[in-house]
Write a protein that holds these residues in place. Structure first.
Motif, PDB file in Angstrom:
ATOM      1  N   TRP A   1      -3.760  12.090 -12.148  1.00  0.00           N
ATOM      2  CA  TRP A   1      -3.546  12.350 -10.693  1.00  0.00           C
ATOM      3  C   TRP A   1      -2.363  11.752 -10.306  1.00  0.00           C
ATOM      4  O   TRP A   1      -2.066  10.437 -10.796  1.00  0.00           O
ATOM      5  N   SER A   2      -1.645  12.285  -9.327  1.00  0.00           N
ATOM      6  CA  SER A   2      -0.502  11.834  -8.794  1.00  0.00           C
ATOM      7  C   SER A   2      -0.666  10.516  -7.803  1.00  0.00           C
ATOM      8  O   SER A   2      -1.720  10.710  -7.128  1.00  0.00           O
ATOM      9  N   HIS A   3       0.310   9.504  -7.772  1.00  0.00           N
ATOM     10  CA  HIS A   3       0.152   8.510  -6.774  1.00  0.00           C
ATOM     11  C   HIS A   3       1.158   8.224  -6.128  1.00  0.00           C
ATOM     12  O   HIS A   3       2.434   7.531  -6.653  1.00  0.00           O
ATOM     13  N   PRO A   4       1.201   8.376  -4.678  1.00  0.00           N
ATOM     14  CA  PRO A   4       2.207   7.896  -3.892  1.00  0.00           C
ATOM     15  C   PRO A   4       2.286   6.407  -3.619  1.00  0.00           C
ATOM     16  O   PRO A   4       1.188   5.703  -2.790  1.00  0.00           O
ATOM     17  N   PHE A   5       3.164   5.565  -4.252  1.00  0.00           N
ATOM     18  CA  PHE A   5       2.867   4.306  -4.201  1.00  0.00           C
ATOM     19  C   PHE A   5       3.595   3.672  -3.238  1.00  0.00           C
ATOM     20  O   PHE A   5       4.625   3.722  -3.221  1.00  0.00           O
TER      21      PHE A   5
ATOM     22  N   HIS B   1      -0.114  -0.288  -3.053  1.00  0.00           N
ATOM     23  CA  HIS B   1      -1.102   0.440  -3.203  1.00  0.00           C
ATOM     24  C   HIS B   1      -1.025   1.732  -3.275  1.00  0.00           C
ATOM     25  O   HIS B   1       0.156   2.359  -2.692  1.00  0.00           O
ATOM     26  N   CYS B   2      -1.749   2.648  -3.758  1.00  0.00           N
ATOM     27  CA  CYS B   2      -1.500   4.183  -3.608  1.00  0.00           C
ATOM     28  C   CYS B   2      -1.907   4.371  -2.403  1.00  0.00           C
ATOM     29  O   CYS B   2      -2.859   4.182  -1.706  1.00  0.00           O
ATOM     30  N   HIS B   3      -1.099   5.459  -1.848  1.00  0.00           N
ATOM     31  CA  HIS B   3      -1.344   5.820  -0.396  1.00  0.00           C
ATOM     32  C   HIS B   3      -2.323   7.035  -0.380  1.00  0.00           C
ATOM     33  O   HIS B   3      -2.438   7.693   0.822  1.00  0.00           O
ATOM     34  N   ILE B   4      -2.570   7.524  -1.615  1.00  0.00           N
ATOM     35  CA  ILE B   4      -3.994   8.340  -1.454  1.00  0.00           C
ATOM     36  C   ILE B   4      -5.011   7.302  -1.232  1.00  0.00           C
ATOM     37  O   ILE B   4      -5.379   6.427  -2.196  1.00  0.00           O
ATOM     38  N   LEU B   5      -5.501   7.144   0.004  1.00  0.00           N
ATOM     39  CA  LEU B   5      -6.171   5.993   0.374  1.00  0.00           C
ATOM     40  C   LEU B   5      -7.559   5.823  -0.419  1.00  0.00           C
ATOM     41  O   LEU B   5      -8.010   4.892  -0.468  1.00  0.00           O
ATOM     42  N   ASP B   6      -8.151   7.014  -0.820  1.00  0.00           N
ATOM     43  CA  ASP B   6      -9.374   7.038  -1.547  1.00  0.00           C
ATOM     44  C   ASP B   6      -9.029   6.319  -2.875  1.00  0.00           C
ATOM     45  O   ASP B   6      -9.796   5.543  -3.415  1.00  0.00           O
ATOM     46  N   HIS B   7      -7.933   6.631  -3.493  1.00  0.00           N
ATOM     47  CA  HIS B   7      -7.325   5.799  -4.824  1.00  0.00           C
ATOM     48  C   HIS B   7      -7.228   4.150  -4.491  1.00  0.00           C
ATOM     49  O   HIS B   7      -7.595   3.465  -5.255  1.00  0.00           O
ATOM     50  N   ALA B   8      -6.739   3.831  -3.341  1.00  0.00           N
ATOM     51  CA  ALA B   8      -6.606   2.375  -3.253  1.00  0.00           C
ATOM     52  C   ALA B   8      -8.032   1.831  -2.939  1.00  0.00           C
ATOM     53  O   ALA B   8      -8.279   0.699  -3.765  1.00  0.00           O
TER      54      ALA B   8
ATOM     55  N   GLY C   1      -9.559   1.381  -6.399  1.00  0.00           N
ATOM     56  CA  GLY C   1      -9.330   0.037  -7.149  1.00  0.00           C
ATOM     57  C   GLY C   1      -7.599   0.080  -7.125  1.00  0.00           C
ATOM     58  O   GLY C   1      -6.989  -1.058  -7.630  1.00  0.00           O
ATOM     59  N   LEU C   2      -7.103   1.013  -6.784  1.00  0.00           N
ATOM     60  CA  LEU C   2      -5.373   1.081  -6.895  1.00  0.00           C
ATOM     61  C   LEU C   2      -4.925   0.545  -6.216  1.00  0.00           C
ATOM     62  O   LEU C   2      -4.065   0.999  -5.085  1.00  0.00           O
ATOM     63  N   MET C   3      -4.965  -1.005  -6.006  1.00  0.00           N
ATOM     64  CA  MET C   3      -4.325  -1.560  -4.982  1.00  0.00           C
ATOM     65  C   MET C   3      -3.704  -3.138  -5.712  1.00  0.00           C
ATOM     66  O   MET C   3      -4.705  -3.480  -6.515  1.00  0.00           O
TER      67      MET C   3
HETATM   68 CU    CU Z   1      -3.249   7.402  -6.211  1.00  0.00          CU
END
Ligand code: CU
Length: 505
Positions: free
Chosen positions: A415-419, A469-476, A479-481
């Motif tokens: 998946w893509s991540h707006p970081f 963090h990723c700004h797909i907030l579910d991703h953050a 763990g993606l933070m």
């Molecule tokens: Cu993401």
């Protein structure tokens, strides 16, 4: 509530409004006096409500913001209970001039703790809104005063940083415009609208969708709301009235927690003049444009059509990774443009937009590798991380004051991540560390699945522990933070952020 403070406040607001008007019409700048080129009431269906400035000082904007649950109307006869700032979604638009001071008297009447993060604004760490790092969380019934300067022109936004996926998904977000009057005058585009794109998840009973729906699989995809909102109204409902060919400036924010928008105005040219951190090096023209979560774009458009005719701003489905394009509508309507009777615009064309930007140098820059990863645990749950470490086990990265770093962000996930990096702008560079043109100051950059993005960032004189963090907030949330300790002494105890069982950012 007693009558006295309210009437006092409104009297101050009146005084202030009078001062603003005096400045507006009495000012010498050309733009302040220029008349609209659009039909009367051209933006009335989509115009956002603005915050009331209660401070008469022209260099200080002082506002009251209250987070509370309220029923909002998203379409005629359709209401939903949402998390709101001042009872509205999006929250009130705050407008300032570059260099102004912003004072926000914030109160929390939500059933849970919250904070405000000033996304993209170069604030001191004490104003960054991250609980446990920059400030205590604001408990239900509690208050906090934000007091900051706005050093950069551009479109920014504010949103919570507690249970962020849930609270933003429920409606807590609002735009903040920092104007540079000289820039506005130079561009010569009078008619401007701020557009906040988002979505909201409503179940079949009309209730807000469970923010944990689908468990960690839902988290891994990123949960999109099923109703697209444009300035708080269901997508496709709003109409801008236009004079054919007359320039308008659209400042657009993607405040959705997982959804990307791929903009297309029936194929008409979209002239991009700015992005996250204000104007870009020089304008570019395209017929479609992708906005990842938290990204902003500043456009000049001159829609053309015959009287009575219409155009539609569409968002086409965008491939942001596994399962993101199947079984869903190919496009969503955002808003319509309806052409007024009368002759087409024949005034001057907008000035070509440029901005002198000196890029950072990769020479001597400290390299930092950021691998964005996803792992499936033995119990089947998914977990995002940076180099396989979710934020609750990852150690902080470090930077010195004044240091330039070159970050290589490699997305190893489907998946893509707006970081997003808090507090500092960066710009994208190529494999050789050379700036990609036109140079754009960014605080959020899309890292597509299986791709690598390199950026140069410089840490100025604001020490602190800053989030990334990723700004797909579910991703953050999943763990993606991570954090970077800027200009702080080594601290062997500064290991990682709390586990989501103990605290949700
Ligand atoms: Cu993401």
């Amino acid at each position: 509530m007693s009558i006295q403070p309210t009437s006092l406040a409104s009297r101050r607001a009146l005084v202030c409004a009078a001062l603003v008007l005096t400045g507006f019409f009495g000012g010498s700048s050309a733009w302040a006096q220029a008349a609209s080129n659009q039909p009367e009431g051209w933006d009335s269906e989509l115009r956002l409500k603005e915050a009331v400035d209660i401070n008469p000082d022209p260099k200080i904007v002082e506002v009251n913001i209250d987070a509370r649950v309220e029923r909002i109307t998203i379409a005629p006869g359709k209401t939903v209970e949402a998390f709101t700032y001042n009872g509205q979604v999006p929250g009130p638009l705050i407008r300032l001039n570059v260099g102004d001071r912003l004072i926000v008297h914030f109160t929390n009447h939500l059933p849970m703790a919250t904070t405000i993060h000033w996304h993209g604004v170069r604030v001191p760490i004490e104003m960054d809104g991250v609980p446990g790092i920059s400030q205590p969380e604001v408990k239900p019934g509690g208050a906090f005063t934000y007091d900051l300067m706005v050093p950069d022109p551009g479109l920014f936004w504010y949103h919570p940083h507690v249970a962020t996926a849930e609270q933003v998904g429920f409606g807590l977000y609002a735009p903040l415009v920092v104007e540079d009057p000289a820039e506005k005058s130079r561009l010569g585009v009078v008619d401007e609208i701020v557009v906040v794109l988002s979505d909201i998840g409503i179940d079949e009973n009309g209730k807000l969708e469970d923010p944990e729906s689908g468990g960690t699989t839902g988290m891994a995809f990123g949960r999109e709301g099923n109703i697209v909102l444009v300035n708080g109204k269901v997508g496709g409902m709003g109409t801008l009235k236009a004079r054919s060919g007359a320039p308008m400036r659209w400042r657009i924010l993607n405040a959705a927690k997982s959804r990307y928008f791929s903009l297309d105005l029936d194929g008409q040219p979209l002239v991009k003049i700015g992005s996250d951190g204000g104007l870009i090096e020089y304008q570019t023209t395209a017929t479609s444009l992708v906005l990842g979560c938290a990204e902003r774009v500043d456009l000049i458009v001159q829609p053309k059509g015959s009287a009575g005719g219409e155009l539609l701003l569409h968002s086409f489905v965008f491939n942001r990774g596994y399962g993101s394009v199947e079984f869903r509508p190919a496009e969503e309507p955002l808003f319509k443009i309806q052409f007024a009777d009368g002759p087409a615009y024949s005034g001057p064309a907008p000035t070509r937009s440029t901005r002198a930007i000196t890029p950072y140098s990769a020479e001597g820059a400290t390299p930092l590798e950021l691998l964005l990863t996803i792992d499936q645990l033995q119990d089947g749950r998914f977990q995002y991380g940076i180099d396989h470490k979710p934020y609750w086990t990852a150690k902080a990265f470090t930077a010195k004051l004044g240091e330039t770093q070159i970050w290589t962000i490699t997305n190893k996930t489907p998946w893509s991540h707006p970081f997003h990096l808090h507090g500092f702008f960066f710009h994208v560079v190529d494999e050789k560390g050379q700036a990609v043109h036109p140079i754009e100051w960014k605080d959020t950059v899309n890292v597509q699945f299986d791709q690598t993005v390199r950026v140069l960032v410089r840490f100025d004189e604001r020490p602190g522990t800053w989030m990334m963090h990723c700004h797909i907030l579910d991703h953050a949330d999943g763990g993606l933070m991570g954090t970077i300790r800027v200009g702080l002494p080594d601290d062997p105890h500064a290991t990682h952020l709390p586990h989501p069982h103990d605290y949700r950012f």
